[in-house]
Motif scaffolding. Structure first.
Motif, mmCIF file in Angstrom:
data_model
loop_
_atom_site.group_PDB
_atom_site.id
_atom_site.type_symbol
_atom_site.label_atom_id
_atom_site.label_comp_id
_atom_site.label_asym_id
_atom_site.label_seq_id
_atom_site.Cartn_x
_atom_site.Cartn_y
_atom_site.Cartn_z
ATOM 1 N N LEU A 144 0.736 -1.269 -0.042
ATOM 2 C CA LEU A 144 0.035 -0.053 0.080
ATOM 3 C C LEU A 144 0.782 1.210 -0.002
ATOM 4 C CD1 LEU A 144 -2.587 -1.230 2.532
ATOM 5 C CD2 LEU A 144 -2.812 -0.781 0.104
ATOM 6 N N PHE A 148 -6.484 -5.903 8.396
ATOM 7 C CA PHE A 148 -6.090 -4.791 8.768
ATOM 8 C C PHE A 148 -6.706 -4.353 10.055
ATOM 9 C CE2 PHE A 148 -6.681 -4.729 4.127
ATOM 10 C CZ PHE A 148 -5.569 -3.983 3.897
ATOM 11 N N ASN A 156 -8.160 -1.550 11.079
ATOM 12 C CA ASN A 156 -9.445 -1.196 10.950
ATOM 13 C C ASN A 156 -10.452 -2.362 10.064
ATOM 14 O OD1 ASN A 156 -9.004 1.547 12.129
ATOM 15 N ND2 ASN A 156 -8.429 2.266 10.016
ATOM 16 N N PRO A 157 -11.702 -2.334 10.721
ATOM 17 C CA PRO A 157 -12.446 -3.565 9.936
ATOM 18 C C PRO A 157 -12.596 -3.198 8.452
ATOM 19 C CG PRO A 157 -14.022 -2.108 11.481
ATOM 20 C CD PRO A 157 -12.486 -1.765 11.581
ATOM 21 N N SER A 158 -12.352 -4.103 7.755
ATOM 22 C CA SER A 158 -12.666 -4.030 6.402
ATOM 23 C C SER A 158 -13.699 -4.624 5.697
ATOM 24 C CB SER A 158 -11.162 -4.502 5.524
ATOM 25 O OG SER A 158 -11.302 -5.836 5.599
ATOM 26 N N ARG A 171 -12.220 5.383 4.895
ATOM 27 C CA ARG A 171 -11.993 5.630 6.360
ATOM 28 C C ARG A 171 -12.205 4.500 6.954
ATOM 29 N NH1 ARG A 171 -16.212 9.586 8.383
ATOM 30 N NH2 ARG A 171 -17.526 7.796 8.101
ATOM 31 N N GLU A 172 -13.393 3.377 6.588
ATOM 32 C CA GLU A 172 -13.461 2.381 7.339
ATOM 33 C C GLU A 172 -12.735 1.191 7.110
ATOM 34 O OE1 GLU A 172 -17.796 1.739 6.540
ATOM 35 O OE2 GLU A 172 -18.293 3.726 7.637
ATOM 36 N N GLY A 173 -11.758 1.256 6.187
ATOM 37 C CA GLY A 173 -10.802 0.355 5.763
ATOM 38 C C GLY A 173 -11.528 -0.833 4.735
ATOM 39 N N PHE A 174 -12.768 -0.657 4.410
ATOM 40 C CA PHE A 174 -13.250 -1.585 3.190
ATOM 41 C C PHE A 174 -12.288 -1.376 2.078
ATOM 42 C CE2 PHE A 174 -15.679 -2.351 -0.682
ATOM 43 C CZ PHE A 174 -16.076 -3.621 -0.661
ATOM 44 N N GLN A 180 -9.277 -0.115 1.829
ATOM 45 C CA GLN A 180 -7.885 -0.750 1.896
ATOM 46 C C GLN A 180 -7.737 -2.235 1.624
ATOM 47 O OE1 GLN A 180 -7.293 -0.307 6.330
ATOM 48 N NE2 GLN A 180 -5.381 0.902 5.647
#
Lengths: 318, 264
Positions: free
Chosen positions: A55, A85, A87-89, B93-96, B98
């Motif tokens: 990333l 991650f 943060n939840p993905s 922001r929520e990571g989805f 990413q």
């Protein structure tokens, strides 16, 4: 180890503005290892995580994963790595199965093989009874398991997790590592995990200490602790800074000021305790003697504590 | 082992596209808001200005409900593009997002998934809104409807791609509101949706002439009045409108794709 490393980090440095978040980091991870990147927040773990998951491109140096260069062959790297991650993905408005199916599509899986694989991973992480539930209604621990299932969907050889226990209660944290162990023994998955928690790092085969962008130690938790040797004595007192100075002057050796007291490293700690109490009668509230922890190792190497930082984080994450 | 080869983009973009639609349908508030807002706008503004509005160079007044109808279709498309934009910021922001970026998916697939997802929603809502066309007095033909759907699709692709362009470098929804009020809403107001260029002051006429949405709204008008005479004559010609609209959408998608492909 004669086996070929599956993750090779070579002189990686990364700069944000003028600050070096990573400073000439090199290490190898071997197949089947459970590898921890341990350090305080801001130590460089997350930057390294982002670099290894393609990333972020490092300012200098490079890394290879399964032989593929993270900069020049990022597509191959992305295929062989599973990522969890911090943060939840997951998409809260999709069901567990829909989330997994979508993930499969991203990795080129489809149709019957994808459906089979989804059920396999749901089985593996004990979420098969939740297949039709919206992710939004699941507990933190369950969501993490869905994340793990999602990351493992395409049979990655290497799993990279960023602070996977963030927001989990102790039971769920314990469960998480049980699953990581299971992946290692069942599928031979190599796992890299960033953490600021000692007890998590303690469960790994190899720990890399990252502090202020530098790699300050790299070894098994046992070897790291043995390197300090002897015992760790913690003295609590009303005026810790004064006591710190007195003990250092009188006994010398490794003496550090910590949160509410003074920390001393000594061989044969039980013999040292009477001496200490004789020397400063009425000034000492309590004395504890213990074997060194990874926190002690960290303090020994860097001169500051890891634990205080991590406590605050655990609180914040609740 | 995985048998991934080359740049997979079709499957991922279809998957991302479907996600947009499923998410929309599961958020009842969004469905109601998306359909209700333009209807309320149209009925209030259209009825309010009913007899006060007169097209320049025309003797009798035109029913404002009729004049503003094509513009309201454009507003639906604009609102949907705005929602798509906000959802990109949320996904990041929520990571989805990413997880999508860490997957072996070409960046083009991400742009296409978002843009076509948003386009599907926009055209779907516009079709529902088109059911109100008997209230306007426009006598639309089937061919006209089909052409209007094509026009809406082109417009939605362009505006959604602009949304992606705006959202990508942005990390907060607050920042987006400023852009929305300063760029997107004026773009709509100055597209001929609200009032024609010929009646506006000349500097505004110039802005309207270079606003790509002016041509999008014109394609809609030409489609809805196919085979009939358009009320007023102040619109860009059909050929010109289609050319500019298509060129705008293609350019917007290409720029958005290039922006996302650039390495962070």
């Amino acid at each position: 180890m004669s086996e070929k490393a599956c993750v090779e980090v070579e002189s990686v440095s990364h700069q944000y503005g003028k600050r070096w978040a990573l400073n000439d980091i090199s290490f190898q991870v071997y197949p089947g290892q459970l590898f921890a990147l341990l350090g305080p927040n801001g130590g460089g773990k997350s930057t390294l995580f982002r670099i290894l998951t393609t990333l972020l491109s490092p300012t200098k140096g490079t890394a290879r994963i399964e032989g593929a260069d993270i900069i020049k062959q990022s597509h191959d790297v992305r295929c062989s790595v599973g990522v969890v991650f911090q943060n939840p993905s997951l998409d809260d408005r999709l069901t567990v199965l829909e989330n997994l199916t979508h993930q499969g599509h991203l990795y080129g899986l489809k149709g019957v093989p994808l459906r089979q694989r989804c059920h396999e991973v749901m089985d593996e992480f004990d979420i098969d009874d939740r297949a039709k539930d919206m992710v939004g209604i699941l507990s933190g621990g369950l969501k993490r398991r869905v994340e793990l299932a999602k990351a493992n969907l395409h049979h990655p050889k290497i799993l990279i997790l960023d602070e996977p226990s963030t927001g989990l209660d102790p039971a769920a944290r314990l469960g998480l590592f049980t699953y990581l162990e299971k992946l290692r023994t069942a599928d031979g998955v190599t796992t890299l995990v960033t953490t600021h928690l000692m007890d998590e790092a303690d469960r790994c085969d190899i720990v890399a200490f990252l502090d202020d962008g530098k790699l300050v130690a790299l070894d098994s938790p046992l070897a790291l602790k043995q390197a300090i040797g002897g015992d760790v004595i913690i003295v609590t007192t009303q005026d810790a800074p004064a006591m710190h100075e007195k003990i250092a002057n009188r006994f010398g050796g490794q003496v550090d000021l910590i949160d509410n007291g003074v920390r001393i490293e000594r061989d044969r700690g039980h013999e040292f305790v009477p001496e200490l109490i004789e020397a400063f009668p009425n000034e000492i509230d309590s004395v504890t003697v213990g074997k060194p922890t990874l926190d002690d190792v960290f303090l020994h190497l860097t001169g500051h504590q890891l634990a205080r930082d991590s406590h605050e984080n655990v609180e914040n994450n609740r | 082992m995985n048998e991934l080869t080359g740049h997979a983009w079709l499957l991922p973009s279809v998957s991302l596209w479907r996600r947009e639609v499923v998410r929309f349908l599961r958020q009842r508030g969004r469905v109601v808001g998306a359909l209700g807002t333009p209807v309320v706008f149209w009925l209030l503004i259209g009825s309010g200005l009913r007899n006060s509005f007169r097209l320049p160079n025309m003797d009798q007044s035109i029913n404002y409900l009729e004049y503003s109808f094509p513009g309201m279709l454009a507003l639906i498309v604009l609102f949907t593009a705005i929602f798509a934009t906000i959802s990109i910021i949320e996904d990041r922001r929520e990571g989805f997002m990413q997880a999508v970026l860490a997957a072996p998916v070409s960046r083009t697939a991400i742009v296409l998934g978002k843009v076509f997802g948003s386009t599907t929603l926009a055209v779907g809502q516009a079709l529902v809104f088109l059911l109100l066309i008997p209230l306007t007095g426009i006598h639309v033909t089937l061919a006209g409807i089909i052409l209007a759907v094509a026009a809406l699709t082109v417009m939605a692709i362009g505006l959604s791609a602009v949304g992606v362009l705006i959202a990508w470098p942005m990390d907060s929804i607050q920042g987006f509101h400023a852009i929305m009020n300063l760029v997107l809403m004026p773009m709509w107001l100055l597209s001929g949706a609200f009032f024609p260029a010929s009646g506006a002051s000349s500097w505004m006429g110039w802005i309207m002439a270079i606003n790509p949405l002016t041509y999008g709204v014109a394609t809609l008008r030409h489609a809805l009045y196919m085979g009939q005479e358009l009320p007023g004559s102040q619109y860009p010609a059909p050929m010109m409108s289609w050319l500019v609209s298509c060129a705008f959408s293609v350019t917007a998608i290409a720029v958005a794709q290039r922006m996302i492909s650039r390495k962070a």
